[in-house]
Design an enzyme around this catalytic site. Sequence first.
Site, mmCIF file in Angstrom:
data_model
loop_
_atom_site.group_PDB
_atom_site.id
_atom_site.type_symbol
_atom_site.label_atom_id
_atom_site.label_comp_id
_atom_site.label_asym_id
_atom_site.label_seq_id
_atom_site.Cartn_x
_atom_site.Cartn_y
_atom_site.Cartn_z
ATOM 1 C CG HIS A 58 -0.538 0.069 2.528
ATOM 2 N ND1 HIS A 58 -0.365 1.256 3.187
ATOM 3 C CD2 HIS A 58 -0.198 -0.894 3.418
ATOM 4 C CE1 HIS A 58 0.051 1.021 4.424
ATOM 5 N NE2 HIS A 58 0.176 -0.284 4.589
ATOM 6 C CG ASP B 30 2.413 0.482 7.947
ATOM 7 O OD1 ASP B 30 2.045 0.009 6.865
ATOM 8 O OD2 ASP B 30 1.646 0.589 8.931
ATOM 9 C CD GLU C 51 -3.162 -1.491 5.427
ATOM 10 O OE1 GLU C 51 -3.117 -2.537 6.081
ATOM 11 O OE2 GLU C 51 -2.865 -0.372 5.913
ATOM 12 C CD GLU C 52 -2.127 2.455 7.533
ATOM 13 O OE1 GLU C 52 -2.840 1.974 8.433
ATOM 14 O OE2 GLU C 52 -0.912 2.196 7.416
ATOM 15 C CG HIS D 227 0.237 3.274 12.336
ATOM 16 N ND1 HIS D 227 -1.118 3.072 12.339
ATOM 17 C CD2 HIS D 227 0.705 2.622 11.255
ATOM 18 C CE1 HIS D 227 -1.454 2.323 11.301
ATOM 19 N NE2 HIS D 227 -0.358 2.035 10.639
#
Length: 359
Positions: free
Chosen positions: A63, A177, A209-210, A320
């Site tokens: 992603h 990420d 994606e998140e 994150h």
Amino acid sequence: MDSFTLLERLSNLPGVSGFESPVREAIAELIEPFVDEMYTDALGNLIALRRGTSDFRLMLDAHMDEVGLMVQYIDERGFLSFSPIGGWDPRILPSHLVTLFTAEGRQIAGVLGADPPHILPPQDRARVIPLEKMFIDLGAQSRAEVEAMGVAVGDPVLIQYPFRRIGRETVAGKALDDRAGCATIIKALEALKDERLKATIVAAFVVAEERGLIGGRTAAYQIDPHMALVLEGTVAGDTPGVPPQRCPCRQGEGPAITVADQSFIAPREMVGAIQSIARREGIPCQIKAPAFGGTDAGAIHQSRSGVFTGVIAVPCRYTHSPFSTCRLSDFEHGWKLLAAFCKEAAKLDSTLNHSLPKH
Ligand SMILES: [Zn+2]
């Protein structure tokens, strides 16, 4: 492109969920020499195809989006309220520098503010400040001044510091990420450039994606793959205070293979196939402890009549957050493992994937 430079380039690009185009444009340019065709779909996924000698389709997914913030309200004194995009830990937000991206392409600097501890009642000082009590300060005096900068409700905001090296072989930057996963696919495609492959590789660099595995879901539907691998940057817990049974994976021990997370239980045959390829190639790898986090695999394996799916991830500390870290050696072992898997995937299909032939 060497691993450091590639990770640096991708990490530094802004790509809050829903606003991934800078990342998409860079990736399209980077993979252009290694693929036969590519297109961008209606949601903004970049789908690239590298033809093999058979119709067997191996989908690779990473992603492009990252967690960020969005302007929710501009008050009369020029402060902005925001809503989170993706999962943020409110403990780490206050006092960071932010960059706001206007519709006209301007980047505006600000500070994430909260009430100073001096004025808080004692019982509130030890508490986590809720997101609704934080605000963005652009240094303006009024709503009119903020609007004159081109700022509007709905603009994306990022905490953004430049990528750098820390220590001997660790890198630190935002959005590993999943830019680490995007970079893993790019390096594997580069390594396979002159190889004759049986499998047709369809690389999907996906959006949102998140926000709920959105791009991965629609990409899997249109690719209709025989097999899929998701490439991620996942939570490394090898830091002080984390007991071994709560540690998903460790840095320096190679890419982490998912057996199960919150969204997905990997077929044992897939885990075993990845491990045996790694063993044969002399690539270290580790099993990621269940059941932390979730990835696009949660959506992809449920696509259509089901897709035989696996997940390989680079261990990243502090995901994150404004800075995540990874080891260059883990990243390099990851893309080498992926390239080796791509060479074998079509062969594995007949022994692992118990479905009716497609088409
Ligand atoms: Zn991710």
